[in-house]
Design an enzyme around this catalytic site. Sequence first.
Site, PDB file in Angstrom:
ATOM      1  N   SER A   1      52.473  25.077 -17.821  1.00  0.00           N
ATOM      2  CA  SER A   1      52.006  26.184 -18.062  1.00  0.00           C
ATOM      3  C   SER A   1      52.928  27.479 -17.241  1.00  0.00           C
ATOM      4  CB  SER A   1      50.731  26.632 -17.360  1.00  0.00           C
ATOM      5  OG  SER A   1      49.719  25.622 -17.994  1.00  0.00           O
TER       6      SER A   1
ATOM      7  N   LYS B   1      46.940  29.887 -23.452  1.00  0.00           N
ATOM      8  CA  LYS B   1      46.942  29.282 -21.917  1.00  0.00           C
ATOM      9  C   LYS B   1      46.519  30.157 -20.831  1.00  0.00           C
ATOM     10  CE  LYS B   1      46.340  26.073 -18.855  1.00  0.00           C
ATOM     11  NZ  LYS B   1      47.330  25.141 -18.461  1.00  0.00           N
TER      12      LYS B   1
ATOM     13  N   LYS C   1      49.524  31.013  -9.482  1.00  0.00           N
ATOM     14  CA  LYS C   1      50.444  30.986 -10.443  1.00  0.00           C
ATOM     15  C   LYS C   1      50.165  31.752 -11.868  1.00  0.00           C
ATOM     16  CE  LYS C   1      51.782  27.740 -12.735  1.00  0.00           C
ATOM     17  NZ  LYS C   1      51.712  27.210 -13.934  1.00  0.00           N
TER      18      LYS C   1
END
Length: 298
Positions: free
Chosen positions: A99, A174, A242
């Site tokens: 990701s 995502k 993140k």
Amino acid sequence: MSSLPRIGWIGLGIMGSPMAENLLKAGYTVTGYTLERHKLDRLAAAGGTAAASVAEAVRDADVVITMVPASPQVEAVAYGPDGVLAHARPGTLLIDMSSITPQTSIDLAEAAGRLGIRVLDAPVSGGEAGAVEAVLSIMAGGAQADFDAARPILETLGRTVVRCGPHGSGQTVKAANQLIVAVNIQACAEAVVFLEKSGVDLAAALDVLNGGLAGSTVLTRKKDNFRNRDFAPGFRIDLHHKDMGIVTDAARAVGAALPVGTVVAGLVAALRAQGDGGLDHSALLRGVERLSGHTAGA
């Protein structure tokens, strides 16, 4: 000899190890590399081959899969004299399931394309349990022909496998997924504290809520974490921090407002600053408890 493509796998963490093992169970040949020796031993015990370097893992592979924490790690394993691009053969299909930022995926596809290496970005959702059970949701970006070639591999790893558009599209979807998950976990955490402080039977309440419109995959997967205060990492706060940075930056770039998402991103960051970054993201409950002066069972 198997007619299945040979897999080079880079990154054997909480998600990567069970995913690689599911490919082995399906009959694929998997040569893997990661930094931790015990994870290489686990791969070998499952029937895979442990490589001593990225170069060794990818040089004979038909398909290379990377599953590492973030954009800097993807760039570290992809570029440079010891990286994937330097050692994968032309025609190799590189599937990055990490990701990362959409732009990192776009840049990687462009660099790989100049060397005749095909690329898909194919991040996943479902956490450790989804990886173990091979029921991940996989959102891909890249050429249709490359997605079609990768589909049998991806369907070995996940239940919902969808091409979302050109390079970077998988990462964009995502990012949206992580926004929804974080907001959902935060809402569940607030509900848990509200219910407990009101003296309601928490287990009963979560069961009935999950059977109605408030029900969700998040609540199904995480309700026991909330009830038992079990925050062993399936997906760490550090990684969700993140990801919230990715979605807030990407949204800013296209002019999309995230009023609730921005607040939750701040709550995730605060939890991390308080030392909870290594816990599961269901530990957002701890932040609500602190704000409410609440102790479980009190």
